[in-house]
Design an enzyme around this catalytic site. Structure first.
Site, PDB file in Angstrom:
ATOM      1  N   ASP A 104      46.458  42.200  38.903  1.00  0.00           N
ATOM      2  CA  ASP A 104      45.658  42.010  37.351  1.00  0.00           C
ATOM      3  C   ASP A 104      46.591  42.532  36.417  1.00  0.00           C
ATOM      4  O   ASP A 104      46.537  43.459  36.677  1.00  0.00           O
ATOM      5  CB  ASP A 104      44.403  42.350  37.743  1.00  0.00           C
ATOM      6  CG  ASP A 104      43.703  41.623  38.677  1.00  0.00           C
ATOM      7  OD1 ASP A 104      43.809  40.420  39.018  1.00  0.00           O
ATOM      8  OD2 ASP A 104      42.799  42.222  39.400  1.00  0.00           O
ATOM      9  N   ASP A 159      48.053  37.315  37.727  1.00  0.00           N
ATOM     10  CA  ASP A 159      47.043  36.836  37.011  1.00  0.00           C
ATOM     11  C   ASP A 159      47.309  37.889  35.419  1.00  0.00           C
ATOM     12  O   ASP A 159      47.024  38.782  35.316  1.00  0.00           O
ATOM     13  CB  ASP A 159      45.617  37.198  37.268  1.00  0.00           C
ATOM     14  CG  ASP A 159      45.205  35.980  38.520  1.00  0.00           C
ATOM     15  OD1 ASP A 159      45.830  35.282  38.656  1.00  0.00           O
ATOM     16  OD2 ASP A 159      44.036  36.416  38.926  1.00  0.00           O
ATOM     17  N   LYS A 223      35.236  49.169  50.169  1.00  0.00           N
ATOM     18  CA  LYS A 223      35.700  47.761  49.533  1.00  0.00           C
ATOM     19  C   LYS A 223      35.988  46.708  50.796  1.00  0.00           C
ATOM     20  O   LYS A 223      35.619  45.956  50.948  1.00  0.00           O
ATOM     21  CB  LYS A 223      37.049  47.984  49.009  1.00  0.00           C
ATOM     22  CG  LYS A 223      37.633  46.482  48.481  1.00  0.00           C
ATOM     23  CD  LYS A 223      38.854  46.841  47.705  1.00  0.00           C
ATOM     24  CE  LYS A 223      39.581  45.607  47.264  1.00  0.00           C
ATOM     25  NZ  LYS A 223      40.850  45.797  46.417  1.00  0.00           N
ATOM     26  N   TYR A 232      31.193  40.788  48.909  1.00  0.00           N
ATOM     27  CA  TYR A 232      32.105  41.198  47.892  1.00  0.00           C
ATOM     28  C   TYR A 232      32.535  40.070  46.982  1.00  0.00           C
ATOM     29  O   TYR A 232      33.243  39.311  47.463  1.00  0.00           O
ATOM     30  CB  TYR A 232      33.225  41.883  48.517  1.00  0.00           C
ATOM     31  CG  TYR A 232      34.414  42.360  47.589  1.00  0.00           C
ATOM     32  CD1 TYR A 232      34.458  43.802  47.392  1.00  0.00           C
ATOM     33  CD2 TYR A 232      35.077  41.697  46.820  1.00  0.00           C
ATOM     34  CE1 TYR A 232      35.394  44.418  46.741  1.00  0.00           C
ATOM     35  CE2 TYR A 232      36.135  42.200  46.019  1.00  0.00           C
ATOM     36  CZ  TYR A 232      36.402  43.630  46.049  1.00  0.00           C
ATOM     37  OH  TYR A 232      37.373  44.097  45.206  1.00  0.00           O
TER      38      TYR A 232
END
Length: 632
Positions: A104, A159, A223, A232
């Site tokens: 990201d 992204d 996670k 998630y």
């Protein structure tokens, strides 16, 4: 006398006890298991990521120079000093990324660079300055709420979002310069604030934990656990990456000296017993600021904030709720998983179970529900389906909210990912079959890399902080809604692609071996259809006799298909009821057992047989599944 240690968080720690030898051994065992589970990538792969980011920084600087030349062609000093900056956010910046994770990324530029120039210049520079063939799947999305360019750079998914700092004529020539100052938000629009806050929130989280190494190890574990248990994905009503990170960070604040294994064990206990809707805060919320008009989370003022069931609040100004999408069913599922986590983690710390037991895969399809709804979005082209399926995915949780209100439904649990499939057929009738869930024309996975695969983890680090008045996050390419009656939606007929048009071969010119064109059979063209299936597991209330979902289904379809994004000639939408034994094979992994249809016992007609008595018939009626009406 030494100064007391600085306390992080809004309350004092619960314990500052140093770890025991047993806790250290369990932390070593946890790290070993996480490596065995493949959550770490090689150093070579990490080096490749940094090389890609270095290339993006070089391209960004050139982009800003060209924008400066376009904006003020005679200002040589402005052009000379023009520069931009690349920042990351999310899992990469937190240091918890793994093999195949995307990056990201945020482009920060001076005030004179516009978003229009970003979409006009930057994509061209990517292809011009990157190594030949490095850029693939380049997709600018200028109409998104947070404008974004998606692409792959040397196989790494990127992204890339954009923000122009309105308070800076030029960016500082300082490698240590960051985005932490609230003054950088001055003059920014709502979407620009959210773009900038992706990095700001990530940096704040890291600054608010006592031990980064412990935090990162514990977050990797949580996670992985949340992904394996299918809880998630912010877009589907579950906590996303930022929310789980903030929960782990809060536990680290409460146990600042604990090892990673202890933080994981305490995580389950604390979050299971958390008195929701009391918000989880990493620091006190900053109110009474006049820097931006973007609202700060405040349930005392805003009714929508009071409706949040599981508020987890971002630490950066302006603070927002990262979990406004969590609903009644998803919260119930999260609580169930936390209960399971408490039991397993306690036994692990006592040496009775291995860490791998915590990371066992969910049973959503194998043993989760008897009844499912599947939302099927379909498209005639890959580009149309990417846009349409993304929009439909963003609205699935709205359907879930409607289902939760049905008197016969106790729980409506959406699966956290969609299943992308590719089909090839020859007639419009077959297209309609595909649209209603028929998989007979599905391309085998060996024929296409995208077929039958669950979508990658949804990107939530920025999206988690985007909301509107009704609590629904704005989504890419979502114009205003218009009312159009649409009871049944079908894929229309569109012209064949140029490459699909059959070409008649030329006849041979020899007199002794002439070929008539009419004698040569034409190859029948194939129609390629792309579909994405989202599954919702339904748990019915006790003694439910029937379930009519036609109203909820019709309302959902009308909401989606009345939007300007819907093109009837290219896109379709259906919702089907599926029994567990009718689920498609590709939702099951090797080694998993697919539910089988119960075998009905043959009626015995012998006189006096107790199986044919009144009591037995009443029992059969009581245990028979209720009919569900939902097919559209």
């Amino acid at each position: 006398m030494s100064n007391p240690e600085h306390t992080l968080g809004v309350t004092p720690p619960i314990s500052t006890a140093l770890p025991t030898d047993s806790e250290k051994r369990q932390t070593d065992a946890l790290l070993k298991e996480l490596r065995a589970q493949g959550t770490f990538e090689s150093q070579a792969e990490t080096d490749k990521r940094w090389a890609v980011l270095a290339d993006l920084q070089r391209i960004t600087n050139e982009f800003v120079k060209r924008a400066a030349q376009e904006s003020e062609p005679h200002n040589s000093i402005l052009i000379r000093d023009a520069r931009g900056r690349i920042f990351t956010y999310g899992s990469f910046r937190l240091g918890v990324y793994g093999p195949g994770s995307d990056i990201d990324t945020l482009v920060v530029v001076p005030k004179y660079v516009t978003v229009k120039q970003y979409f006009e210049i930057f994509p061209k520079l990517l292809e011009e300055m990157a190594p030949p063939g490095a850029i693939t799947d380049l997709t600018p999305v200028p109409e998104a709420f947070v404008p974004i360019i998606k692409f792959e750079y040397s196989g790494i998914s990127i992204d890339l979002i954009f923000c122009s700092i309105q308070s800076l004529r030029q960016l500082p020539d300082d490698k240590e310069w960051n985005l932490n100052s609230n003054n950088l938000l001055r003059g920014l629009s709502e979407n620009e604030v959210r773009s900038l806050n992706g990095t700001r929130v990530t940096d704040e989280i890291l600054a608010l934990v006592p031990e980064e190494k412990t935090f990162k190890l514990a977050l990797r574990a949580i996670k992985l656990w949340a992904q394996r248990r299918a809880i998630y994905a912010n877009i589907m009503g579950y906590p996303g990456g930022v929310a789980w990170a903030m929960l782990v960070a809060r536990v680290c604040q409460l146990y600042p000296k604990a090892t990673g294994a202890v933080v994981v064990r305490k995580f389950f206990t604390i979050m299971l017993n958390w008195p929701w809707p009391l918000p989880v805060l990493l620091k006190n919320i900053e109110y009474n600021q006049s820097i931006t008009r973007v609202a700060v989370w405040n349930p005392k003022i805003y009714p929508s904030d009071r409706n949040h069931k599981m508020p987890i609040i971002t630490p950066s100004y302006p603070s927002m709720c990262a979990t406004h999408n969590v609903g009644r069913s998803s919260m119930a599922v999260i609580q169930q998983e936390l209960e399971r986590g408490v039991q397993i983690a306690e036994e692990i710390m006592l040496g009775k179970r291995p860490w791998k037991d915590l990371f066992e895969k969910h049973t959503f399809f194998t043993n989760g529900f008897k009844f499912y709804l599947t939302v099927i979005s379909s498209g005639r082209t890959k580009e149309a389906q990417n846009t349409w399926s993304g929009f439909v995915e963003s609205r699935v949780r709205v359907l879930v909210q409607k289902l939760e209100l049905h008197p016969s439904i106790a729980l409506a649990r959406p699966f956290n990912k969609g299943y992308d499939r590719v089909h090839r057929c020859k007639t419009d009738a077959q297209v309609e079959e595909i649209q209603t869930g028929n998989l007979s024309y599905m391309v085998k996975p060996t024929d296409t890399a995208t077929n039958g695969n669950a979508k990658n983890e949804s990107k939530v680090e920025v999206k988690a902080e985007i909301k509107t008045e009704d609590g629904v996050a704005p989504d890419p390419a979502v114009p205003a809604v218009k009312e159009e009656p649409n009871d049944v939606v079908h894929l229309g007929t569109v012209p064949l692609k140029p490459e699909e048009t059959p070409v008649k071969p030329e006849a041979k010119d020899e007199d002794d071996d002439k070929v008539k064109l009419a004698d040569i059979p034409e190859k029948e063209p194939e129609i390629e259809i792309y579909t994405t299936n989202h599954y919702i597991g339904l748990q019915l209330v006790e003694k439910a006799k029937s379930l009519d979902l036609s109203r909820e289904v019709d309302d959902f379809k009308a909401m989606c298909t009345s939007n300007d994004i819907f093109k009837a000639e290219l896109m379709g939408l259906t919702i089907q009821h599926v029994r567990n034994f009718d689920l498609p094979d590709d939702v099951f992994e090797p080694g998993e057992t697919k539910p089988v249809k119960p075998v009905k016992k043959k009626k015995r007609m012998a006189e006096g047989d107790p199986a044919n008595g009144p009591m037995a018939k009443r029992q059969q009626m009581a245990t028979a599944p209720p009919p569900i009406k939902s097919e559209h």
